[in-house]
Design an enzyme around this catalytic site. Structure first.
Site, PDB file in Angstrom:
ATOM      1  N   ARG A 234       8.000   3.275   5.685  1.00 53.32           N
ATOM      2  CA  ARG A 234       6.833   3.908   5.493  1.00 53.32           C
ATOM      3  C   ARG A 234       7.060   4.873   6.798  1.00 53.32           C
ATOM      4  O   ARG A 234       7.607   4.474   7.520  1.00 53.32           O
ATOM      5  CB  ARG A 234       5.533   3.053   6.158  1.00 53.32           C
ATOM      6  CG  ARG A 234       4.968   2.730   4.651  1.00 53.32           C
ATOM      7  CD  ARG A 234       4.377   3.740   3.745  1.00 53.32           C
ATOM      8  NE  ARG A 234       3.946   3.304   2.433  1.00 53.32           N
ATOM      9  CZ  ARG A 234       4.589   2.889   1.519  1.00 53.32           C
ATOM     10  NH1 ARG A 234       5.703   2.466   1.772  1.00 53.32           N
ATOM     11  NH2 ARG A 234       4.093   2.187   1.000  1.00 53.32           N
ATOM     12  N   GLU A 263       5.760  12.803   4.836  1.00 51.09           N
ATOM     13  CA  GLU A 263       6.244  13.481   3.554  1.00 51.09           C
ATOM     14  C   GLU A 263       4.746  13.787   2.198  1.00 51.09           C
ATOM     15  O   GLU A 263       4.990  14.351   1.413  1.00 51.09           O
ATOM     16  CB  GLU A 263       6.326  12.032   2.455  1.00 51.09           C
ATOM     17  CG  GLU A 263       5.620  10.632   2.573  1.00 51.09           C
ATOM     18  CD  GLU A 263       6.253   9.833   2.094  1.00 51.09           C
ATOM     19  OE1 GLU A 263       7.349   9.295   2.131  1.00 51.09           O
ATOM     20  OE2 GLU A 263       6.037   8.615   0.734  1.00 51.09           O
ATOM     21  N   HIS A 295      11.253   9.017  -1.334  1.00 53.84           N
ATOM     22  CA  HIS A 295      10.471   7.701  -1.781  1.00 53.84           C
ATOM     23  C   HIS A 295      10.970   7.525  -3.311  1.00 53.84           C
ATOM     24  O   HIS A 295      10.064   7.076  -4.498  1.00 53.84           O
ATOM     25  CB  HIS A 295       8.698   8.153  -1.380  1.00 53.84           C
ATOM     26  CG  HIS A 295       8.195   6.744  -0.689  1.00 53.84           C
ATOM     27  ND1 HIS A 295       6.952   7.001  -0.399  1.00 53.84           N
ATOM     28  CD2 HIS A 295       7.929   5.576  -1.131  1.00 53.84           C
ATOM     29  CE1 HIS A 295       6.462   6.083  -0.095  1.00 53.84           C
ATOM     30  NE2 HIS A 295       7.374   5.268  -1.112  1.00 53.84           N
TER      31      HIS A 295
HETATM   32  N1  LIG Z   1      10.808   3.223  -0.350  1.00 52.15           N
HETATM   33  C1  LIG Z   1       9.942   2.200  -1.452  1.00 52.15           C
HETATM   34  O1  LIG Z   1       9.607   2.509  -2.269  1.00 52.15           O
HETATM   35  C2  LIG Z   1       8.754   1.014  -1.210  1.00 52.15           C
HETATM   36  C3  LIG Z   1       8.478   0.817  -2.597  1.00 52.15           C
HETATM   37  C4  LIG Z   1       7.627  -0.505  -2.177  1.00 52.15           C
HETATM   38  C5  LIG Z   1       7.853  -1.032  -0.460  1.00 52.15           C
HETATM   39  N2  LIG Z   1       8.314  -0.204   0.604  1.00 52.15           N
HETATM   40  C6  LIG Z   1       7.365  -0.886   2.012  1.00 52.15           C
HETATM   41  O2  LIG Z   1       7.856  -1.435   1.761  1.00 52.15           O
HETATM   42  C7  LIG Z   1       7.130  -3.231   2.907  1.00 52.15           C
HETATM   43  C8  LIG Z   1       7.371  -4.637   2.124  1.00 52.15           C
HETATM   44  O3  LIG Z   1       7.789  -4.806   1.269  1.00 52.15           O
HETATM   45  P1  LIG Z   1       7.859  -6.340   0.991  1.00 52.15           P
HETATM   46  O4  LIG Z   1       7.389  -5.997  -0.310  1.00 52.15           O
HETATM   47  O5  LIG Z   1       8.292  -6.471   1.328  1.00 52.15           O
HETATM   48  O6  LIG Z   1       6.109  -6.459   2.104  1.00 52.15           O
HETATM   49  P2  LIG Z   1       6.116  -7.974   2.545  1.00 52.15           P
HETATM   50  O7  LIG Z   1       4.470  -7.963   2.981  1.00 52.15           O
HETATM   51  O8  LIG Z   1       6.837  -9.234   1.935  1.00 52.15           O
HETATM   52  O9  LIG Z   1       7.013  -8.825   3.792  1.00 52.15           O
HETATM   53  C9  LIG Z   1       6.699  -7.499   4.897  1.00 52.15           C
HETATM   54  C10 LIG Z   1       7.210  -8.389   6.316  1.00 52.15           C
HETATM   55  O10 LIG Z   1       6.831  -7.741   7.178  1.00 52.15           O
HETATM   56  C11 LIG Z   1       6.573  -8.571   8.247  1.00 52.15           C
HETATM   57  N3  LIG Z   1       5.959  -8.074   9.621  1.00 52.15           N
HETATM   58  C12 LIG Z   1       5.186  -7.341   9.401  1.00 52.15           C
HETATM   59  N4  LIG Z   1       4.829  -6.235  10.581  1.00 52.15           N
HETATM   60  C13 LIG Z   1       5.870  -6.427  11.724  1.00 52.15           C
HETATM   61  C14 LIG Z   1       6.309  -5.537  12.536  1.00 52.15           C
HETATM   62  N5  LIG Z   1       5.103  -4.795  12.729  1.00 52.15           N
HETATM   63  N6  LIG Z   1       8.042  -5.883  12.583  1.00 52.15           N
HETATM   64  C15 LIG Z   1       8.326  -7.042  11.229  1.00 52.15           C
HETATM   65  N7  LIG Z   1       8.210  -7.468  11.107  1.00 52.15           N
HETATM   66  C16 LIG Z   1       7.219  -7.253   9.986  1.00 52.15           C
HETATM   67  C17 LIG Z   1       4.949  -9.518   8.020  1.00 52.15           C
HETATM   68  O11 LIG Z   1       5.306 -10.699   8.222  1.00 52.15           O
HETATM   69  C18 LIG Z   1       6.309  -9.682   6.701  1.00 52.15           C
HETATM   70  O12 LIG Z   1       6.884 -10.476   6.652  1.00 52.15           O
HETATM   71  C19 LIG Z   1       5.890  -2.081   2.273  1.00 52.15           C
HETATM   72  O13 LIG Z   1       4.857  -2.500   3.566  1.00 52.15           O
HETATM   73  C20 LIG Z   1       5.908  -1.248   2.066  1.00 52.15           C
HETATM   74  O14 LIG Z   1       5.463   0.222   3.223  1.00 52.15           O
HETATM   75  C21 LIG Z   1       8.768   1.032   0.179  1.00 52.15           C
END
Ligand SMILES: NC(=O)c1ccc[n+]([C@@H]2O[C@H](COP(=O)([O-])OP(=O)(O)OC[C@H]3O[C@@H](n4cnc5c(N)ncnc54)[C@H](O)[C@@H]3O)[C@@H](O)[C@H]2O)c1
Length: 329
Positions: A234, A263, A295
């Site tokens: 994000r 964005e 994105h």
């Molecule tokens: N660019 C894109 O198209 C796109 C698509 C999907 C997801 N995303 C982003 O990717 C992120 C991760 O997705 P995911 O499916 O792996 O989520 P997930 O919930 O499986 O994993 C997120 C991890 O981040 C950890 N976390 C929380 N706060 C944290 C911090 N301050 N520092 C370090 N780690 C922390 C959590 O403990 C968890 O293990 C989503 O939250 C979303 O913002 C982006």
């Protein structure tokens, strides 16, 4: 059941219409981004389906509730743009798609790393112009490099597996360590240990109230000079102004961004005949060692199919009073 579907793009419509043959719900697609100005469009829809840059702040949710909305179906994993407290108070249910294809985002993150490293973006331009000179295109072997993965959930793990395949040394930070990651031989360290050790740092955590601008002037200063920074999570996790300053003094060697804090109103739209007003964005995108994608890390056929089927399953379950595992509270 009627679904008002906001920020609808042609690829969404293709995948949702195909998947909807099994669900047969009534979907009305709106190209508009949901915001206060056009919230009236949602009147009469029990379900509002929204995406990452739609606005679901308290003000908008209040209007949606007045218009009869009962379910907010986010067709994405992140939900930082939804005021969950307001939604709960208004009696609305909110669902998301927590896992549609972690590999889609992981592979895009690594694509950014390889493009920046091996200067594919520059080589593409040069060879189209019959310029086959190699000066300025020197990269580095991924093999043996140290990569810091911040956030080791589904996408972080998928990224780690690819990087281990390249022979990288991976270290990680997550407030909730994941045994599956430790089992892969990856060590968890604190951020202050991770920053100076890494040749590449990749963000894979959600944006929360606590980690806004996690990467900023202070953290950039702690990193190895010339570090590559990748953000596909994000935009708000990274202070783009500070990143620009760190690029200027060479502290950041390269930057790959699929997300950007401002964005909204920019990404997902064709702005090619407009003057972009965001100076930080313009200055960053003018740098040869910065790559933006709009994105699109999620944008694979497999991910779009999974998003459509999970979203339609979520709303069908809620509307028929069944338990839905993807309800957010
Ligand atoms: N660019 C894109 O198209 C796109 C698509 C999907 C997801 N995303 C982003 O990717 C992120 C991760 O997705 P995911 O499916 O792996 O989520 P997930 O919930 O499986 O994993 C997120 C991890 O981040 C950890 N976390 C929380 N706060 C944290 C911090 N301050 N520092 C370090 N780690 C922390 C959590 O403990 C968890 O293990 C989503 O939250 C979303 O913002 C982006």
């Amino acid at each position: 059941m009627r679904i008002g579907f906001f920020s609808a793009k042609p690829y969404d419509i293709v995948h949702f219409n195909r998947t909807n043959q099994q669900f047969n719900v009534d979907i009305e697609y709106f190209d508009y981004r949901l915001c206060m100005q056009n919230v009236k469009l949602a009147e009469g829809y029990e379900v509002v389906c929204a995406f990452v840059n739609d606005s679901l702040c308290e003000e908008v949710l209040v209007e949606l509730a007045k218009g009869g909305a009962k379910i907010i179906a986010m067709r994405c994993a992140g939900f930082n743009n939804v005021d969950l407290i307001a939604a709960e108070r208004l009696g609305m249910k909110v669902v998301n798609v927590p896992a549609y294809s972690p590999e889609s985002v992981a592979e895009h993150s690594v694509a950014l790393m390889l493009t920046l490293n091996r200067k594919i973006h520059k080589a593409y331009q040069r060879t189209r112009d019959a310029n086959f000179a190699l000066s300025g295109l020197v990269g580095f072997n991924m093999f043996g490099k140290t990569v810091g993965v911040i956030g080791t959930g589904k996408i972080g793990v998928a990224t780690i597996k690819i990087l281990l395949g390249f022979g990288c040394k991976v270290i990680a930070y997550d407030p909730y360590p994941n045994q599956a990651v430790t089992d892969l031989g990856v060590e968890y360290v604190d951020l202050d240990v991770l920053y100076p050790l890494c040749d590449i740092i990749s963000l894979h955590c959600p944006l929360t109230q606590d980690n806004h601008h996690l990467l900023n002037q202070t953290s950039f200063k702690k990193m190895k000079p010339g570090v590559m920074v990748i953000n596909t999570s994000r935009g708000g996790l990274l202070n783009a102004f500070d990143a620009m300053e760190a690029l200027k003094d060479g502290h950041i060697g390269s930057l790959g961004l699929d997300v950007y804090e401002n964005e909204k109103g920019l990404f997902f739209e064709d702005k090619s005949s407009e003057i972009i007003q965001d100076d930080v964005f313009r200055r960053l995108s003018a740098c040869h060692n910065v790559i933006f994608t709009g994105h699109q890390a999620f944008l694979t056929d497999e991910a779009l199919n999974a998003i459509a089927s999970t979203t339609l399953m979520n709303v069908t379950q809620l509307m028929s009073g069944e338990v839905c595992d993807n309800e957010l509270f």
